[in-house]
Design a protein around this motif. Sequence first.
Motif, short mmCIF file in Angstrom:
data_model
loop_
_atom_site.label_atom_id
_atom_site.label_comp_id
_atom_site.label_asym_id
_atom_site.label_seq_id
_atom_site.Cartn_x
_atom_site.Cartn_y
_atom_site.Cartn_z
N ASP A 275 -3.91 9.61 -6.89
CA ASP A 275 -5.03 10.46 -7.28
C ASP A 275 -6.32 9.67 -7.44
O ASP A 275 -7.41 10.17 -7.16
CB ASP A 275 -4.70 11.18 -8.60
N GLN A 276 -6.18 8.41 -7.87
CA GLN A 276 -7.36 7.60 -8.15
C GLN A 276 -7.84 6.80 -6.94
O GLN A 276 -9.05 6.66 -6.71
CB GLN A 276 -7.07 6.64 -9.31
N PHE A 277 -6.89 6.30 -6.15
CA PHE A 277 -7.27 5.45 -5.01
C PHE A 277 -6.74 5.99 -3.67
O PHE A 277 -6.56 5.23 -2.73
CB PHE A 277 -6.71 4.04 -5.22
N GLY A 278 -6.50 7.30 -3.60
CA GLY A 278 -5.90 7.89 -2.41
C GLY A 278 -6.66 7.59 -1.14
O GLY A 278 -6.08 7.20 -0.11
N GLU A 279 -7.98 7.74 -1.15
CA GLU A 279 -8.80 7.51 0.04
C GLU A 279 -8.74 6.04 0.47
O GLU A 279 -8.69 5.73 1.66
CB GLU A 279 -10.24 7.93 -0.22
N LEU A 280 -8.75 5.13 -0.50
CA LEU A 280 -8.68 3.71 -0.20
C LEU A 280 -7.35 3.37 0.46
O LEU A 280 -7.30 2.61 1.44
CB LEU A 280 -8.85 2.88 -1.48
N PHE A 281 -6.27 3.95 -0.04
CA PHE A 281 -4.95 3.71 0.55
C PHE A 281 -4.90 4.19 1.99
O PHE A 281 -4.34 3.52 2.87
CB PHE A 281 -3.87 4.40 -0.28
N ILE A 282 -5.49 5.35 2.25
CA ILE A 282 -5.48 5.90 3.61
C ILE A 282 -6.27 5.00 4.57
O ILE A 282 -5.83 4.71 5.69
CB ILE A 282 -6.07 7.33 3.62
N VAL A 283 -7.44 4.54 4.11
CA VAL A 283 -8.26 3.65 4.94
C VAL A 283 -7.51 2.35 5.24
O VAL A 283 -7.46 1.89 6.40
CB VAL A 283 -9.60 3.35 4.25
N LEU A 284 -6.93 1.74 4.20
CA LEU A 284 -6.18 0.50 4.40
C LEU A 284 -5.00 0.71 5.35
O LEU A 284 -4.73 -0.14 6.22
CB LEU A 284 -5.68 -0.02 3.05
N GLU A 285 -4.33 1.83 5.19
CA GLU A 285 -3.16 2.12 6.04
C GLU A 285 -3.56 2.21 7.50
O GLU A 285 -2.89 1.65 8.38
CB GLU A 285 -2.52 3.42 5.58
N TRP A 286 -4.66 2.90 7.79
CA TRP A 286 -5.10 3.05 9.17
C TRP A 286 -5.65 1.74 9.74
O TRP A 286 -5.42 1.43 10.91
CB TRP A 286 -6.14 4.16 9.28
N VAL A 287 -6.38 1.00 8.93
CA VAL A 287 -6.91 -0.29 9.39
C VAL A 287 -5.77 -1.23 9.77
O VAL A 287 -5.78 -1.86 10.84
CB VAL A 287 -7.81 -0.94 8.31
N VAL B 160 0.83 -1.20 0.00
CA VAL B 160 0.00 0.00 0.00
C VAL B 160 0.87 1.25 0.00
O VAL B 160 0.61 2.21 -0.74
CB VAL B 160 -0.94 0.00 1.22
N VAL B 161 1.92 1.25 0.83
CA VAL B 161 2.81 2.41 0.89
C VAL B 161 3.51 2.63 -0.45
O VAL B 161 3.64 3.76 -0.92
CB VAL B 161 3.86 2.22 2.00
N MET B 162 3.95 1.54 -1.08
CA MET B 162 4.63 1.66 -2.36
C MET B 162 3.69 2.19 -3.44
O MET B 162 4.06 3.07 -4.23
CB MET B 162 5.21 0.30 -2.77
N LEU B 163 2.47 1.66 -3.48
CA LEU B 163 1.51 2.10 -4.50
C LEU B 163 1.09 3.54 -4.27
O LEU B 163 0.83 4.28 -5.22
CB LEU B 163 0.29 1.18 -4.50
N GLU B 164 1.01 3.95 -3.01
CA GLU B 164 0.59 5.32 -2.70
C GLU B 164 1.60 6.35 -3.19
O GLU B 164 1.26 7.51 -3.43
CB GLU B 164 0.38 5.47 -1.19
N SER B 165 2.84 5.93 -3.36
CA SER B 165 3.88 6.86 -3.83
C SER B 165 3.76 7.14 -5.33
O SER B 165 4.39 8.06 -5.84
CB SER B 165 5.27 6.30 -3.52
N VAL B 166 2.95 6.35 -6.04
CA VAL B 166 2.72 6.57 -7.47
C VAL B 166 1.60 7.60 -7.62
O VAL B 166 0.46 7.36 -7.21
CB VAL B 166 2.34 5.26 -8.18
N SER B 167 1.92 8.75 -8.18
CA SER B 167 0.97 9.87 -8.21
C SER B 167 -0.35 9.50 -8.91
O SER B 167 -1.43 9.87 -8.44
CB SER B 167 1.60 11.09 -8.90
N GLU B 168 -0.29 8.75 -10.02
CA GLU B 168 -1.51 8.37 -10.74
C GLU B 168 -2.42 7.52 -9.87
O GLU B 168 -3.64 7.74 -9.82
CB GLU B 168 -1.16 7.62 -12.04
N LEU B 169 -1.84 6.55 -9.17
CA LEU B 169 -2.63 5.68 -8.30
C LEU B 169 -3.12 6.44 -7.07
O LEU B 169 -4.24 6.19 -6.59
CB LEU B 169 -1.80 4.47 -7.88
#
Length: 311
Positions: free
Chosen positions: A79-91, A68-77
């Motif tokens: 922008d598209q899945f930012g909220e999902l990454f944050i939720v997964l990170e906190w969970v 999740v951390v690696m994918l979040e560093s990709v700007s395109e991903l």
Amino acid sequence: MESDQEFEPGIDLREKRKILYEGDRFAETEGLSPWRKKVNEVIFGFDTPAGRNFDIALLVAILLSVLVVMLESVSELRDQFGELFIVLEWVLTILFTFEYLLRLSCVRKPWDYAISFYGVIDLLAILPTYVAVFLPGSQSLIVIRALRLIRVFRVLRIAHCLREAENLWIAWKATQSKIAVFLLVVLTLVLIMGSTMYLIEGPENGFSNIPISVYWAIVTMTTVGYGDIAPQTVLGQILASVAMVLGYGIIIVPTGIFSVEVISAGRHEKHVEVPCSNCDLHFHERDAVYCRHCGSRLPRKGAEEVSESEG
């Protein structure tokens, strides 16, 4: 009389497993309440079905967290899945926090676990997300959770890999002073090379100051060669050639030092402490029946016990 010292490893055989096997000593459940015993068996008991399943699930969660951390560093991903990454990170962080608290609650001495190798890694694995609330961007340090994958050796029962890792650890401890002296010599050479190149080339050829020239010397002597700065004069090119040749020697020296210690550590692994009753020679090969010094028969029971305890 032949000395035992040549067979004694630089680090005591009982001490060298302090890090890699540190988690085993926290599996003791004597004196714990029933629920703490049950939790301990699941979290630390990797030899039970429940413990094994827990460790596998934990490894999957760690891999997912790092991904999740690696994918979040990709700007395109992002922008598209930012909220999902944050939720997964906190969970995942909340789950790891709960797991960390459970580990502290189900051991006999929570503070001992907290300051142990695995305990410190577990704590560092959950801190970045909380710190990111006050220091945005620090959540990238979550990748430190990858260190928790060390447990995969225990889960998959590949103990021979742990033994090889121990040998590398012993070799590193034994070569620290030698490598420190070597690095000091290399640092001195780098400073001399950089300062000399600054005098030869000067600011007009890109060597604007000594720190920049030292940077060039490091890049050249390590054979990296970025090419962003290059000498233009004949004398500078000659000095650069010397630095390149020295660079190959610099690579060989520490490799040789470390390799010798790795081989030595592997040789020590083949010996166990079985004192000879006749000449008092302590270290012999695992399968030895007679003392290699005086020829007396060795106490095989003791040798077998030592061999089993180290295995």
